[in-house]
Scaffold this motif. Structure first.
Motif, short mmCIF file in Angstrom:
data_model
loop_
_atom_site.label_atom_id
_atom_site.label_comp_id
_atom_site.label_asym_id
_atom_site.label_seq_id
_atom_site.Cartn_x
_atom_site.Cartn_y
_atom_site.Cartn_z
N THR A 22 0.85 -1.20 0.00
CA THR A 22 0.00 0.00 0.00
C THR A 22 0.88 1.23 0.00
O THR A 22 1.79 1.36 0.82
N LEU A 23 0.60 2.10 -0.94
CA LEU A 23 1.43 3.29 -1.05
C LEU A 23 0.73 4.49 -0.42
O LEU A 23 -0.50 4.53 -0.37
N PRO A 24 1.50 5.45 0.06
CA PRO A 24 0.87 6.59 0.75
C PRO A 24 0.13 7.51 -0.20
O PRO A 24 0.41 7.54 -1.39
N GLU A 25 -0.80 8.25 0.33
CA GLU A 25 -1.47 9.33 -0.42
C GLU A 25 -0.51 10.50 -0.46
O GLU A 25 0.06 10.88 0.58
N ILE A 26 -0.31 11.09 -1.64
CA ILE A 26 0.64 12.20 -1.71
C ILE A 26 -0.12 13.51 -1.94
O ILE A 26 -0.75 13.70 -2.98
N ASP A 27 -0.02 14.40 -0.97
CA ASP A 27 -0.67 15.69 -1.10
C ASP A 27 0.07 16.54 -2.14
O ASP A 27 1.29 16.55 -2.18
N PRO A 28 -0.67 17.28 -3.00
CA PRO A 28 0.01 18.08 -4.03
C PRO A 28 0.95 19.14 -3.47
O PRO A 28 1.84 19.60 -4.16
N GLY A 29 0.78 19.50 -2.23
CA GLY A 29 1.65 20.51 -1.62
C GLY A 29 2.98 19.94 -1.17
O GLY A 29 3.86 20.68 -0.70
N ARG A 30 3.14 18.62 -1.29
CA ARG A 30 4.42 18.02 -0.86
C ARG A 30 5.50 18.27 -1.90
O ARG A 30 5.25 18.38 -3.09
N CYS A 59 7.18 21.54 -5.81
CA CYS A 59 6.17 20.66 -5.20
C CYS A 59 5.41 19.98 -6.34
O CYS A 59 5.48 20.39 -7.49
N HIS A 60 4.63 18.95 -5.98
CA HIS A 60 3.83 18.27 -7.01
C HIS A 60 2.90 19.26 -7.72
O HIS A 60 2.71 19.18 -8.92
N HIS A 61 2.33 20.22 -6.96
CA HIS A 61 1.39 21.13 -7.62
C HIS A 61 2.08 22.06 -8.60
O HIS A 61 1.49 22.49 -9.58
N HIS A 62 3.38 22.39 -8.34
CA HIS A 62 4.11 23.22 -9.30
C HIS A 62 4.28 22.45 -10.62
O HIS A 62 4.07 22.99 -11.71
N ILE A 63 4.69 21.21 -10.48
CA ILE A 63 4.95 20.39 -11.68
C ILE A 63 3.65 20.21 -12.46
O ILE A 63 3.60 20.36 -13.68
N GLU A 64 2.59 19.96 -11.71
CA GLU A 64 1.30 19.74 -12.37
C GLU A 64 0.84 21.02 -13.09
O GLU A 64 0.34 20.97 -14.22
N ALA A 65 1.07 22.16 -12.45
CA ALA A 65 0.67 23.43 -13.09
C ALA A 65 1.46 23.63 -14.38
O ALA A 65 0.91 24.07 -15.40
N GLN A 66 2.74 23.29 -14.34
CA GLN A 66 3.56 23.45 -15.55
C GLN A 66 3.04 22.55 -16.66
O GLN A 66 2.90 22.96 -17.81
N ILE A 67 2.74 21.32 -16.30
CA ILE A 67 2.27 20.37 -17.32
C ILE A 67 0.95 20.84 -17.92
O ILE A 67 0.79 20.91 -19.14
N ARG A 68 0.01 21.17 -17.05
CA ARG A 68 -1.33 21.57 -17.54
C ARG A 68 -1.23 22.76 -18.50
O ARG A 68 -1.90 22.79 -19.53
N THR A 69 -0.37 23.72 -18.13
CA THR A 69 -0.22 24.91 -18.95
C THR A 69 0.29 24.56 -20.34
O THR A 69 -0.23 25.03 -21.35
N LEU A 70 1.33 23.74 -20.38
CA LEU A 70 1.95 23.40 -21.67
C LEU A 70 1.04 22.54 -22.52
O LEU A 70 0.94 22.72 -23.74
N VAL A 71 0.37 21.61 -21.87
CA VAL A 71 -0.52 20.70 -22.60
C VAL A 71 -1.63 21.50 -23.30
O VAL A 71 -1.95 21.25 -24.45
N THR A 72 -2.16 22.49 -22.59
CA THR A 72 -3.22 23.31 -23.18
C THR A 72 -2.68 24.20 -24.29
O THR A 72 -3.23 24.24 -25.39
N ALA A 73 -1.56 24.89 -23.99
CA ALA A 73 -1.06 25.89 -24.95
C ALA A 73 -0.62 25.25 -26.26
O ALA A 73 -0.78 25.83 -27.33
N TRP A 74 -0.03 24.08 -26.17
CA TRP A 74 0.55 23.47 -27.37
C TRP A 74 -0.27 22.28 -27.88
O TRP A 74 0.18 21.49 -28.70
N LYS A 75 -1.48 22.16 -27.30
CA LYS A 75 -2.48 21.21 -27.79
C LYS A 75 -1.97 19.76 -27.83
O LYS A 75 -2.13 19.06 -28.84
#
Ligand code: MLC
Ligand code: AMP
Length: 497
Positions: free
Chosen positions: A133-141, A161-177
């Motif tokens: 069983t793996l731990p739950e990872i909060d995006p703020g970690r 943090c995980h939320h920084h990385i996720e924000a970067q990914i989401r932004t690029l995925v949207t902008a560059w389709k």
């Protein structure tokens, strides 16, 4: 972690291609779960322990990164081409608990791991086991530490943090389709955001595939560009320059074949350093592709981009990504009037919070009201930003890598016979900037070979080119920060001998 949850729905699709094999999302999930379970041993959560790793660009690299994240650790990737002293610096600075290696690197790192009292773990036995069983990872970690040079002489660890990385990914995925049916080639080093986030993680977020080549070589990249397998390519300007050189040396028939292959990709992106207009133009002639230039930084992820659809303006980096706020300020941090040059300040969900264990440096990197000071100068020109250079002459960008002039000066000043020196970056079409040094010497002549050997030993992570020029008759007052700018002008002018 959303990237893991999303991967579950991509199942048997190809996630990674490398060494002639394809690996599915299912395999990535299984192997990363197995690695995470091993890392946890009897515990339930790594609780942000730093786990460093030296693994060639491959399926295993990705599985280890995800394994560390799934066990609650902070991933600290090492650079495969860095020698031991640079790796030692990172391991000690990040206070790494352990270092994971593939079998190729085990022998190389063994003595260092012993010296630093860090456990060295070869990953091959970790790849197959029953998951626990793996731990739950909060995006703020905290998720990742990447090392980047600054105006101080030693590199600093940028914590995301995980939320920084996720924000970067989401932004690029949207902008560059980005889409599930995309397929990208990754020839970038995997200890920097460009290769890790823009290429690898964006692909894995959408269910696309990411193919690794062990090293950038123009002929191998061309081979893949014409294969018809790829829809996307991203690189630093030096790579496009070298691809152009390769094309120019090809026969006419081959040129036609290469051009046709490259023209079929959906998008080609350039970043990490200024894209010379000559490179943009030649690449357009060769491939029919107008490179999309964007601007970013380890601390902020990506900040500015030319449009996916619409005019991609040469010499410009476009406008802010969605959610990113940008302003240009003077030295007193006052916003400059429209159309005037200023330092780029940035705010947004992908901007980092801290340098690892360096509270003072972190404090100095932000304005009192929370804007990150990039140290890059820009001007807004008809709705598109143009990067003008760095506020500090002590930062050099060469081949897309950031280099501290101060670090090189420190080493040069220790060399017997050198009384003083100044290091600057000179404009160069292939490398962006070339490192140049002005030396005040005790004797008339220095032995250039002996000096090159010294630099190689003391600055092991830098390439010391075999060719160099001795420049003579420098003006007497060339040294010191104030005159570095004029030194740059002097070198770049007619005075090269
Ligand atoms: C290598 N050489 C150089 C040099 N680097 N010469 C001058 N200046 C340099 N900077 C010389 C070597 O001495 C050698 O010469 C020859 O080039 C080949 O060396 P190599 O080791 O094989 O180089 P190579 O691997 O081809 O390196 C080129 C490269 C590499 C472009 C592939 O620099 C690279 O991967 N850059 C990407 C860096 C990156 O990802 N940055 C992103 C940071 S994140 P000889 O004479 O011995 O043959 C960031 C944020 C953002 O910036 O916005 O993305
Ligand atoms: P790094 O610290 O290695 O992440 O490098 C970030 C730096 O690269 C930025 O601060 C800029 O100086 C430079 N950079 C990135 N993209 C561009 C670009 N498109 N044009 C000019 N400079 C860039």
């Amino acid at each position: 972690m959303n990237i893991i949850e999303k991967a579950k729905s991509h199942g048997s699709r190809t996630a990674i291609v490398g060494e002639g094999k394809s690996y599915s999302y299912k395999a990535l999930l299984k192997v990363s779960e197995s690695i995470a379970s091993h890392l946890l041993k009897d515990g339930g959560d790594l609780l942000e322990k730093r786990i460093s790793f030296l693994i060639a660009p491959s399926f295993n690299y990705t599985a280890v990164q995800w394994g560390i994240w799934r066990a609650g650790g902070i991933a600290v990737p090492l650079c495969a081409s860095h020698p031991l002293p640079s790796i030692k610096y990172v391991l000690l600075d990040a206070q790494a608990e352990m270092v994971l290696v593939d079998a190729n690197y085990a022998q190389f790192l063994q003595p260092l791991a012993e010296e630093c009292n860090i456990s060295l773990i070869t990953i091959e036995p970790l790849l197959k086991s029953d998951g626990k069983t793996l731990p739950e990872i909060d995006p703020g970690r905290r998720a990742m530490i990447l090392y980047t040079s600054g105006t101080t002489s030693k590199p600093k660890g940028v914590v995301s943090c995980h939320h920084h990385i996720e924000a970067q990914i989401r932004t690029l995925v949207t902008a560059w389709k980005w889409e599930m049916k995309d397929s990208i080639l990754n020839v970038l080093p995997l200890h920097h955001v460009h290769g890790i986030i823009n290429v690898m993680l964006c692909a894995l977020w959408v269910g696309a595939s990411c193919e690794f080549l062990p090293k950038f070589k123009p002929e191998n990249v061309w081979q893949r560009l014409v294969s018809g397998d790829l829809t996307l390519f991203m690189g630093v300007p030096t790579m496009y320059y070298q691809l152009i050189k390769y094309w120019e040396l090809a026969s006419e028939d081959e040129q036609e074949f290469l051009s046709e292959g490259a023209s079929k990709l959906r998008l080609m992106v350039s970043g990490s350093a200024a894209l010379p207009e000559s490179v943009l133009e030649k690449w357009r002639q060769i491939s029919g592709q107008t490179l999309l230039e964007r601007y970013g930084m380890t601390e902020i992820g990506m900040g500015l981009t030319n449009p996916y659809t619409g005019e991609r303006r040469a010499g410009h980096v476009g406008s802010p990504f969605e959610g990113v706020q940008i302003k240009l300020v003077d030295q007193q941090l006052r916003e400059v009037p429209k159309g005037e040059a200023g330092e780029i300040l940035i705010k947004g969900p992908s901007v980092f919070n801290e340098y690892w264990n360096k509270p003072q440096a972190t404090k100095e990197a932000f304005t009192p009201d929370g804007w990150f000071k990039t140290g890059d100068m820009a001007i807004l020109n008809r709705g598109s930003y143009k990067i003008l250079g760095r506020t500090s002459v002590d930062i050099i960008k060469s081949g897309g890598y950031k280099i501290s002039a101060l670090e090189i000066e420190e080493v040069l000043r220790d060399y017997p016979g050198i009384k003083d020196c100044a290091v600057v970056g000179l404009p160069d079409e292939e490398w962006g900037e070339m490192v140049a040094a002005a030396l005040v010497t005790e004797h008339k002549r220095l032995d250039p070979d002996a000096l090159a050997a010294w630099l190689k030993e003391k600055l092991p992570s830098y390439k010391v080119p075999r060719k160099y020029q001795i420049m003579k008759d420098l003006p007497r007052n060339v040294l010191g920060k104030v005159v570095k700018t004029s030194l740059k002008e002097y070198f770049a002018g007619e005075n090269k001998t």
